[in-house]
Design a protein around this motif. Structure first.
Motif, mmCIF file in Angstrom:
data_model
loop_
_atom_site.group_PDB
_atom_site.id
_atom_site.type_symbol
_atom_site.label_atom_id
_atom_site.label_comp_id
_atom_site.label_asym_id
_atom_site.label_seq_id
_atom_site.Cartn_x
_atom_site.Cartn_y
_atom_site.Cartn_z
ATOM 1 N N GLU A 240 0.845 -1.191 0.000
ATOM 2 C CA GLU A 240 0.000 0.000 0.000
ATOM 3 C C GLU A 240 0.877 1.237 0.000
ATOM 4 O O GLU A 240 2.037 1.168 0.412
ATOM 5 C CB GLU A 240 -0.814 0.093 1.295
ATOM 6 N N GLU A 241 0.282 2.364 -0.361
ATOM 7 C CA GLU A 241 0.892 3.698 -0.265
ATOM 8 C C GLU A 241 2.045 3.897 -1.251
ATOM 9 O O GLU A 241 3.157 3.447 -1.020
ATOM 10 C CB GLU A 241 1.417 3.983 1.153
ATOM 11 N N VAL B 86 -6.260 6.319 -4.790
ATOM 12 C CA VAL B 86 -5.555 6.257 -6.077
ATOM 13 C C VAL B 86 -4.592 5.066 -6.070
ATOM 14 O O VAL B 86 -4.499 4.293 -7.036
ATOM 15 C CB VAL B 86 -4.766 7.579 -6.326
ATOM 16 N N ASP B 87 -3.878 4.900 -4.941
ATOM 17 C CA ASP B 87 -2.886 3.818 -4.857
ATOM 18 C C ASP B 87 -3.522 2.434 -4.951
ATOM 19 O O ASP B 87 -2.908 1.503 -5.487
ATOM 20 C CB ASP B 87 -2.088 3.932 -3.542
ATOM 21 N N ARG B 88 -4.758 2.313 -4.445
ATOM 22 C CA ARG B 88 -5.429 1.001 -4.531
ATOM 23 C C ARG B 88 -5.685 0.639 -5.991
ATOM 24 O O ARG B 88 -5.635 -0.519 -6.378
ATOM 25 C CB ARG B 88 -6.730 1.004 -3.728
ATOM 26 N N VAL B 89 -5.940 1.660 -6.814
ATOM 27 C CA VAL B 89 -6.123 1.403 -8.248
ATOM 28 C C VAL B 89 -4.763 1.067 -8.876
ATOM 29 O O VAL B 89 -4.613 0.095 -9.619
ATOM 30 C CB VAL B 89 -6.755 2.635 -8.949
ATOM 31 N N LEU B 90 -3.742 1.862 -8.511
ATOM 32 C CA LEU B 90 -2.403 1.633 -9.083
ATOM 33 C C LEU B 90 -1.872 0.241 -8.731
ATOM 34 O O LEU B 90 -1.101 -0.348 -9.485
ATOM 35 C CB LEU B 90 -1.424 2.694 -8.574
ATOM 36 N N ALA B 91 -2.319 -0.274 -7.576
ATOM 37 C CA ALA B 91 -1.814 -1.576 -7.125
ATOM 38 C C ALA B 91 -2.154 -2.698 -8.108
ATOM 39 O O ALA B 91 -1.490 -3.736 -8.137
ATOM 40 C CB ALA B 91 -2.371 -1.900 -5.744
ATOM 41 N N HIS B 92 -3.217 -2.473 -8.944
ATOM 42 C CA HIS B 92 -3.564 -3.509 -9.927
ATOM 43 C C HIS B 92 -2.556 -3.530 -11.078
ATOM 44 O O HIS B 92 -2.483 -4.502 -11.816
ATOM 45 C CB HIS B 92 -4.966 -3.248 -10.496
ATOM 46 N N ALA B 93 -1.816 -2.415 -11.266
ATOM 47 C CA ALA B 93 -0.965 -2.305 -12.452
ATOM 48 C C ALA B 93 0.536 -2.299 -12.135
ATOM 49 O O ALA B 93 1.345 -2.676 -12.989
ATOM 50 C CB ALA B 93 -1.317 -1.008 -13.208
#
Ligand SMILES: C[S@@+](CC[C@H](N)C(=O)[O-])C[C@H]1O[C@@H](n2cnc3c(N)ncnc32)[C@H](O)[C@@H]1O
Length: 322
Positions: free
Chosen positions: A257-258, A298-305
């Motif tokens: 996270e983060e 935003v980071d939770r979305v980025l974590a998928h990529a």
């Protein structure tokens, strides 16, 4: 350490401080005993909705929502509890009924038991080294920790101990550990913010109202120096999972996270430590917290990529085989 420490020691001798530079466990006891009385304020720790949500969300991020069917866990042990931030808030969130707050620092155990008692929770405290946990085999249902693994010299030994005290099928959850890449950018952002803030707040027109008293700044610098001794590890998420598997755990997984939230969070925390706290009121605290929340989304979305290792915090979970 030469002898077990059982009472808080907020005023170490010069000899103890000297030895602490070469003994990370003694450094942890001295540093955290010294911090215990001001720790909650320093890290904006509270036992209200904000921190209850934060603790529960970290737990769910590690284990997934299906785990809620197991709540509340019965006997829950926290390693490196500090003042009780993680377990006491998890108990308030309904994750656990009986809490055992343990820490290497007697000052922290005292603070955690006091906090738990004031909250009316069923807690017991004990001074405990994570590398030799003073609990019986198969005696607890869940072991948790927040920001503790990176202080423990032998993490694999500590995880073997965790599995020993867990009942068969019991789970462990560790959150808030720094990744290696995350620690690299967090430290640089923190240092830049510290230098810029202290330079600006020492300018004559701002000094009186904005700068912290010189002795408080000197104390922060001494704390930062000891931090270099107590912060032993940073983690690559895959390597951390491999350590848990070697220790004998099953169903091991990591989450991170983060990223953008850390780009904001570290400068904000450093800024808060560098300026006169009376200048920053509730509006600042809410602005900082809401901004952090938005960037975390935003980071939770980025974590998928993006690869896990780019994020600042790593969470680890696993179980003792049945
Ligand atoms: C960064 S603080 C985190 C405290 C708390 N979990 C929190 O998140 O606010 C790390 C804590 O781990 C404790 N600690 C360090 N080494 C330890 C060890 N070997 N065994 C148990 N606790 C340890 C320290 O005394 C300190 O209270």
């Amino acid at each position: 350490m030469n002898k077990p420490v059982t009472a808080p020691n907020p005023n170490p001798t010069a000899d103890e401080v000297e030895r602490a530079w070469k003994d990370p466990k003694l450094a942890n006891v001295l540093y955290h005993d010294w911090e215990a009385s001001t720790y909650d304020e320093k890290w904006s720790i509270s036992y209200d909705e904000r921190c209850i949500d934060y603790a529960r969300d970290r737990f769910v991020a590690a284990v997934g929502r299906d785990d809620m069917a197991r709540w509340p866990y019965g006997e829950v042990l926290e390693l490196g509890s500090g003042t009780g931030f993680f377990l006491l808030n998890l108990m308030q969130a309904g994750v656990a009924t009986k809490g055992h707050v343990t820490d290497l620092s007697p000052g922290m155990v005292e603070a955690a038991v006091r906090n738990g008692t004031e909250l009316g929770l069923d807690v017991e405290g004990r001074v405990a080294d994570a590398e030799s946990i003073p609990y019986d085999d198969a005696s607890v249902d869940l072991v948790v920790g927040h920001a503790v693994l990176h202080h423990i010299p032998d993490v694999e030994l500590a995880l073997r101990e965790v599995l020993r005290v867990l009942r068969p099928g019991g789970r462990f959850v560790f959150a808030g550990e720094p990744t290696t890449i995350g620690d690299w950018y967090a430290r640089r952002l923190g240092r830049l913010t510290w230098e810029a803030t202290t330079a600006v707040t020492h300018l004559a027109p701002l000094r009186q109202r904005w700068s912290r008293p010189a002795e408080e700044l000197a104390e922060s610098s001494r704390a930062a120096a000891l931090e270099a001794v107590v912060d032993i590890h940073t983690f690559d998420p895959r390597a951390l999972a491999a350590t848990a598997l070697r220790a004998g755990a099953i169903d091991v997984s990591t989450a991170t996270e983060e990223l953008t939230a850390a780009f904001l969070g570290w400068p904000v925390r450093t800024f808060e430590a560098a300026v006169n706290p009376q200048r920053l009121g509730m509006r600042w605290a809410m602005f900082a917290y809401r901004s952090w929340q938005r960037l975390s989304a935003v980071d939770r979305v980025l974590a998928h990529a993006l690869p896990q290792r780019l994020f600042y915090n790593v969470l680890l979970t696993g179980s003792r085989p049945e």
